[in-house]
Design an enzyme around this catalytic site. Structure first.
Site, PDB file in Angstrom:
ATOM      1  N   ALA A   9      71.019  18.861  81.508  1.00  0.00           N
ATOM      2  CA  ALA A   9      71.888  18.176  82.467  1.00  0.00           C
ATOM      3  C   ALA A   9      73.277  18.804  82.395  1.00  0.00           C
ATOM      4  O   ALA A   9      73.679  19.354  81.366  1.00  0.00           O
ATOM      5  CB  ALA A   9      71.966  16.692  82.118  1.00  0.00           C
TER       6      ALA A   9
ATOM      7  N   GLY B 161      67.634  18.357  79.342  1.00  0.00           N
ATOM      8  CA  GLY B 161      66.989  18.122  80.631  1.00  0.00           C
ATOM      9  C   GLY B 161      66.216  19.337  81.102  1.00  0.00           C
ATOM     10  O   GLY B 161      65.250  19.209  81.865  1.00  0.00           O
TER      11      GLY B 161
ATOM     12  N   GLU C  64      62.948  18.879  79.633  1.00  0.00           N
ATOM     13  CA  GLU C  64      62.334  17.711  80.280  1.00  0.00           C
ATOM     14  C   GLU C  64      61.801  18.077  81.655  1.00  0.00           C
ATOM     15  O   GLU C  64      60.737  17.630  82.071  1.00  0.00           O
ATOM     16  CB  GLU C  64      63.340  16.579  80.358  1.00  0.00           C
TER      17      GLU C  64
ATOM     18  N   GLU D  55      69.954  16.651  72.495  1.00  0.00           N
ATOM     19  CA  GLU D  55      70.868  15.613  72.959  1.00  0.00           C
ATOM     20  C   GLU D  55      71.550  14.825  71.843  1.00  0.00           C
ATOM     21  O   GLU D  55      72.689  14.395  71.983  1.00  0.00           O
ATOM     22  CB  GLU D  55      70.153  14.635  73.898  1.00  0.00           C
TER      23      GLU D  55
HETATM   24  N1  T1G Z   1      76.403  21.345  80.857  1.00  0.00           N
HETATM   25  C1  T1G Z   1      77.578  21.868  81.260  1.00  0.00           C
HETATM   26  N2  T1G Z   1      78.105  23.012  80.766  1.00  0.00           N
HETATM   27  C2  T1G Z   1      77.397  23.647  79.832  1.00  0.00           C
HETATM   28  C3  T1G Z   1      76.162  23.161  79.349  1.00  0.00           C
HETATM   29  C4  T1G Z   1      75.670  21.959  79.909  1.00  0.00           C
HETATM   30  N3  T1G Z   1      74.516  21.431  79.528  1.00  0.00           N
HETATM   31  N4  T1G Z   1      75.718  24.035  78.405  1.00  0.00           N
HETATM   32  C5  T1G Z   1      76.635  25.006  78.317  1.00  0.00           C
HETATM   33  N5  T1G Z   1      77.636  24.787  79.159  1.00  0.00           N
HETATM   34  C6  T1G Z   1      78.789  25.647  79.400  1.00  0.00           C
HETATM   35  C7  T1G Z   1      79.590  25.946  78.152  1.00  0.00           C
HETATM   36  O1  T1G Z   1      80.547  24.936  77.932  1.00  0.00           O
HETATM   37  C8  T1G Z   1      80.236  27.252  78.550  1.00  0.00           C
HETATM   38  O2  T1G Z   1      81.238  26.911  79.486  1.00  0.00           O
HETATM   39  C9  T1G Z   1      79.161  27.963  79.351  1.00  0.00           C
HETATM   40  O3  T1G Z   1      78.289  26.905  79.805  1.00  0.00           O
HETATM   41  C10 T1G Z   1      78.367  28.952  78.562  1.00  0.00           C
HETATM   42  O4  T1G Z   1      77.895  28.243  77.411  1.00  0.00           O
HETATM   43  C11 T1G Z   1      69.272  14.487  80.807  1.00  0.00           C
HETATM   44  C12 T1G Z   1      71.098  14.150  78.839  1.00  0.00           C
HETATM   45  C13 T1G Z   1      72.648  26.590  76.812  1.00  0.00           C
HETATM   46  C14 T1G Z   1      72.267  27.609  74.554  1.00  0.00           C
HETATM   47  O5  T1G Z   1      73.028  20.281  74.691  1.00  0.00           O
HETATM   48  O6  T1G Z   1      73.430  24.886  73.719  1.00  0.00           O
HETATM   49  O7  T1G Z   1      70.330  17.537  79.191  1.00  0.00           O
HETATM   50  O8  T1G Z   1      83.313  27.430  78.208  1.00  0.00           O
HETATM   51  O9  T1G Z   1      78.989  29.818  75.818  1.00  0.00           O
HETATM   52  O10 T1G Z   1      76.086  30.931  74.118  1.00  0.00           O
HETATM   53  O11 T1G Z   1      68.075  14.419  78.814  1.00  0.00           O
HETATM   54  O12 T1G Z   1      75.470  26.491  76.022  1.00  0.00           O
HETATM   55  O13 T1G Z   1      82.226  29.184  79.614  1.00  0.00           O
HETATM   56  O14 T1G Z   1      83.369  27.238  80.688  1.00  0.00           O
HETATM   57  O15 T1G Z   1      77.325  28.064  75.019  1.00  0.00           O
HETATM   58  O16 T1G Z   1      74.649  31.545  76.173  1.00  0.00           O
HETATM   59  C15 T1G Z   1      71.616  18.997  76.681  1.00  0.00           C
HETATM   60  C16 T1G Z   1      74.170  22.771  75.392  1.00  0.00           C
HETATM   61  C17 T1G Z   1      72.546  18.472  77.726  1.00  0.00           C
HETATM   62  C18 T1G Z   1      72.702  22.442  75.593  1.00  0.00           C
HETATM   63  C19 T1G Z   1      73.829  28.656  76.170  1.00  0.00           C
HETATM   64  N6  T1G Z   1      71.797  20.429  76.570  1.00  0.00           N
HETATM   65  N7  T1G Z   1      74.432  24.171  75.639  1.00  0.00           N
HETATM   66  O17 T1G Z   1      74.533  29.277  75.106  1.00  0.00           O
HETATM   67  O18 T1G Z   1      76.554  30.034  76.414  1.00  0.00           O
HETATM   68  S1  T1G Z   1      72.372  16.739  77.924  1.00  0.00           S
HETATM   69  C20 T1G Z   1      72.528  20.948  75.575  1.00  0.00           C
HETATM   70  C21 T1G Z   1      74.053  25.112  74.739  1.00  0.00           C
HETATM   71  C22 T1G Z   1      70.851  16.594  78.672  1.00  0.00           C
HETATM   72  C23 T1G Z   1      69.024  15.196  79.526  1.00  0.00           C
HETATM   73  C24 T1G Z   1      70.194  15.280  78.618  1.00  0.00           C
HETATM   74  C25 T1G Z   1      74.426  26.516  75.078  1.00  0.00           C
HETATM   75  C26 T1G Z   1      73.275  27.327  75.665  1.00  0.00           C
HETATM   76  P1  T1G Z   1      82.630  27.755  79.520  1.00  0.00           P
HETATM   77  P2  T1G Z   1      77.746  29.031  76.046  1.00  0.00           P
HETATM   78  P3  T1G Z   1      75.443  30.542  75.408  1.00  0.00           P
END
Ligand code: T1G
Length: 705
Positions: free
Chosen positions: A75, A116, A119, A139
């Site tokens: 998400a 997500g 999911e 999450e």
């Molecule tokens: N939403 C918004 N921005 C995100 C994002 C996300 N989920 N993930 C990364 N970014 C932004 C990050 O801040 C950075 O922004 C840019 O993308 C590149 O990220 C409904 C509720 C995916 C492994 O916890 O683990 O889904 O600083 O530098 O090293 O059940 O990002 O450049 O402006 O980290 O290649 C659950 C979190 C969400 C994954 C990529 N998902 N992200 O790593 O790039 S909640 C997460 C990561 C959810 C559902 C639930 C990593 C990555 P900026 P990066 P990367």
């Protein structure tokens, strides 16, 4: 022949989702940089794509694939707590539409499928993944649980025990492991789209297609209450872990849709809660902190640090050497005399052995890392170093002398860094002929463990020296925060007010254990007084004596700490400070001697001691941090307010579940914060003069720093 030739129906279903037809297979591509976050336009695009494929008689299968570096990072975290997060179609509706598709939908996964994103893939009928893919539900690290059906589908696919471990732990698995547990159906060795198209056609030939939601859950041998007792109460994601267990348990006893409803109810409560908002704030803050404002993103040309010299093999120098060696960097570790060098090397080996005893390192690892550290007694061994970090005695004269020697020995483009925790970098830089090469790298003890690194830019430090320092910090596994020169930089400067209030509260009626207890119950890893004992009270005593001539005479000053130090009580290192310590123990024990010192100081100051509440302790100590933090922001000592939060959470034991001092003030409300500080000013003295920035922000109705 490649079967991925597209015909002319390559269209946009939304701003972020494309549709193409490859023979008899529709391909829906998520194209929402940087991580294909499942924002509202992505959800709408996928939904429309499934509808279109369903209406097209030519199509007998659908492939869902991600553009860019991964399938989907989940998400769009930035959309939470905004209307967009719940804009239709919700993720649940999109997944339900996929499951209802009579034509098989295949998730073609590369890079990552997280949260997500996974999911969404679980809602598909089949999953094919490239080998170097991470699949998980992280999450809980954001104080959340999977809110798109993950707690209900994953147990039905891989079993409740495996699902619970993945959801509660939040750790992703690679594609091979995913295939082994049945999370993916096939691995792609070559071109993902090509292999997904072939796989989709083979799936289309089947009479029926698996819908995970229709399966039952195998919960054999799962002890949910046992899992609950294993949650570490101080863990920043403890709340989310407990809810994750509840939801997986719900999957074992509720019908599927009811289980989805329960998951949604629990998710909504978490996403609206301050804990998750704090953790999500830190998620972005820690990504932002290493970036230099205004600088070009991504790898910059400039100084490439490969060879690192460290001067001083004491606790800090040894810790820094270990941090560098742990990251694979060769280090020359120099000391003045063999005995000190031997002690340093022995301490490093002992630290590694302790880690190995916990099973986290092998003997080979230890030898490999120690093999990267070259001991030296000759400063000339620094001649070819790209970066030299001095970690010698914390005295300005000693530092200046060291820098003069480094200036004479090191190559012209070497970066010369000091590990000082509060001495003036500009004054040190001015003592040599290349001030532009001087920078502060303030590591936190133990330097091989603590992630925070304050990178202190001097007035003359060159931009490429700053950039290279921020880069090398990340390469050795640190979270660098760029700060300016002032007394105590950021973290230690804010401690001054924090300890000041703790001292005042002691005089006014609180005991050391009450002050520390109130703040550890608030969430601090350690109370201020136990922390002073750990750090060593002599260092701050020396600072107070150095600053005494500049201390405003009209402001209240607590003598408690000085009186304790005057008795040679410097904390753990002397077996007594605010507390006393049994031989060989680090457990702080109340000490009647300190109670007497406190009472004597109160009498001297004419203070009638009174009952102090935990609430007052927390309010005064926290707001002292916040007020100083606001002043630091206003002076431009930090690049952004969230940097202060990163510093305090990663270097000073501030609870991540409250997001850091500045985020905590935002959670209180800036107007409330200002009012409380103003009230304290009226009750106490000018220490509580509100930071002008706070007043300006409240005056214009701002909600954030
Ligand atoms: N939403 C918004 N921005 C995100 C994002 C996300 N989920 N993930 C990364 N970014 C932004 C990050 O801040 C950075 O922004 C840019 O993308 C590149 O990220 C409904 C509720 C995916 C492994 O916890 O683990 O889904 O600083 O530098 O090293 O059940 O990002 O450049 O402006 O980290 O290649 C659950 C979190 C969400 C994954 C990529 N998902 N992200 O790593 O790039 S909640 C997460 C990561 C959810 C559902 C639930 C990593 C990555 P900026 P990066 P990367």
């Amino acid at each position: 022949m490649s079967n991925s030739t597209s015909d002319n129906t390559n269209t946009f279903l939304s701003d972020t989702v494309r549709y193409a037809v490859h023979g008899n297979v529709a391909v829906i591509t998520l194209d929402n940089p940087p991580v294909n976050g499942l924002g509202d336009t992505v959800r709408a695009g996928i939904y429309a794509g499934i509808e279109r494929a369903g209406d097209d008689a030519r199509i007998n299968a659908v492939v869902l694939i991600g553009a860019g570096k991964g399938f989907s990072g989940g998400a769009d975290i930035r959309q939470f707590n905004t209307p967009a997060a719940n804009a239709q179609p919700t993720l649940r509706a999109v997944i339900a539409r996929i499951e209802a598709s009579g034509k098989p939908v295949i998730a073609a996964i590369h890079g990552f499928a997280l949260g997500g994103g996974l999911e969404l893939a679980l809602g598909c009928h089949y999953r094919i993944a490239q080998s170097a893919t991470r699949l998980g539900l992280p999450e809980v690290s954001l104080g959340l649980i999977p809110g798109g059906g993950g707690t209900q589908r994953l147990p039905r696919l891989v079993g409740a025990a495996t699902a619970l471990s993945m959801i509660q732990g939040g750790k992703p698995v690679d594609a091979q492991a995913a295939q082994a547990i049945g999370l993916v159906d096939a691995l792609a060795q070559g071109d993902l789209l090509d292999e997904a198209l072939t796989f989709a056609r083979s799936c289309a030939a089947k009479a029926t297609h698996p819908v995970i939601g229709r399966r039952s859950v195998d919960a054999k041998g799962l002890d949910f209450n046992g899992a609950r007792t294993h949650i570490r109460a101080k863990a920043r994601n403890a709340l989310a872990q407990g809810v994750a267990i509840d939801c997986v348990e719900a999957a074992t006893r509720l019908p599927f849709e009811a289980g989805l409803d329960e998951e949604r109810r629990q998710f909504d409560a978490l996403v609206d809660g301050d804990v998750s908002k704090s953790l999500r704030h830190l998620f972005f803050a820690e990504k932002e902190a290493p970036r230099i404002a205004g600088a070009h993103r991504g790898k910059q040309a400039g100084i490439d640090i490969q060879r690192i010299g460290i001067l001083g093999a004491g606790t800090m120098g040894g810790g820094i050497a270990m941090a560098c060696a742990n990251a694979g960097f060769p280090v020359v570790l120099c000391e003045r005399e063999q005995a000190a060098l031997d002690r340093g090397l022995a301490r490093m080996r002992k630290n590694y052995e302790i880690t190995a005893a916990k099973g986290k390192l092998s003997q080979d690892d230890i030898e490999q890392r120690l093999g990267l550290i070259t001991p030296s007694l000759d400063l000339n061994d620094f001649a070819d170093m790209d970066l030299v970090i001095e970690a010698v005695f914390e005295d300005i004269a000693v530092k200046k002398d060291v820098f003069r020697q480094l200036d004479a020995v090191c190559k012209w483009d070497a970066i010369l860094a000091t590990n000082t925790s509060r001495l003036n970098i500009d004054e040190i830089a001015a003592s040599i002929g290349r001030p532009e090469s001087v920078i502060g790298l303030h590591f936190f003890s133990p330097a091989n463990v603590m992630k925070l690194l304050e990178v202190v830019r001097g007035a003359k430090t060159r931009p490429d020296v700053i950039a290279a320092s921020m880069d090398i910090a990340q390469r050795i596994g640190k979270i660098p925060v760029l700060v300016g020169v002032c007394e105590g930089f950021v973290g230690n400067r804010m401690l001054t007010g924090y300890w000041r209030e703790a001292g005042f509260l002691l005089e006014e009626g609180a005991s050391p254990q009450q002050v520390d207890g109130a703040l550890t119950r608030f969430g601090m890893a350690m109370g201020p007084l136990a922390m002073a004992d750990l750090a060593g009270m002599d260092i701050n005593w020396a600072t107070r004596k150095r600053l005494a001539p500049t201390r405003p005479a009209h402001l209240r000053y607590s003598k408690v700490a000085d009186r304790i130090c005057e008795r040679g009580r410097f904390g753990q290192k002397t077996g007594a400070g605010y507390y006393r310590y049994e031989a060989g123990s680090r457990t702080p024990l109340p000490d009647p001697i300190v109670d007497e010192i406190i009472q004597a100081c109160a009498r001297e100051a004419g203070i009638a001691r009174r009952e102090i509440t935990d609430e007052e302790i927390v309010e005064r100590c926290m707001l002292a941090l916040v007020n100083e933090g606001a002043q630091i922001i206003d002076e431009g000592i930090v690049q952004r307010a969230s940097d202060i939060d990163v510093i305090y959470v990663n270097g000073y034991g501030f609870p991540a579940t409250r997001g850091g001092p500045m985020f905590y003030a935002q959670t209180l409300g800036l107007e409330t914060t200002l009012k409380k500080i103003s009230d304290l000013r009226s009750k106490h003295d000018e220490h509580w003069k509100p930071a002008p920035l706070l007043e300006r922000l409240v005056a214009k109705g701002a909600k954030t720093f």
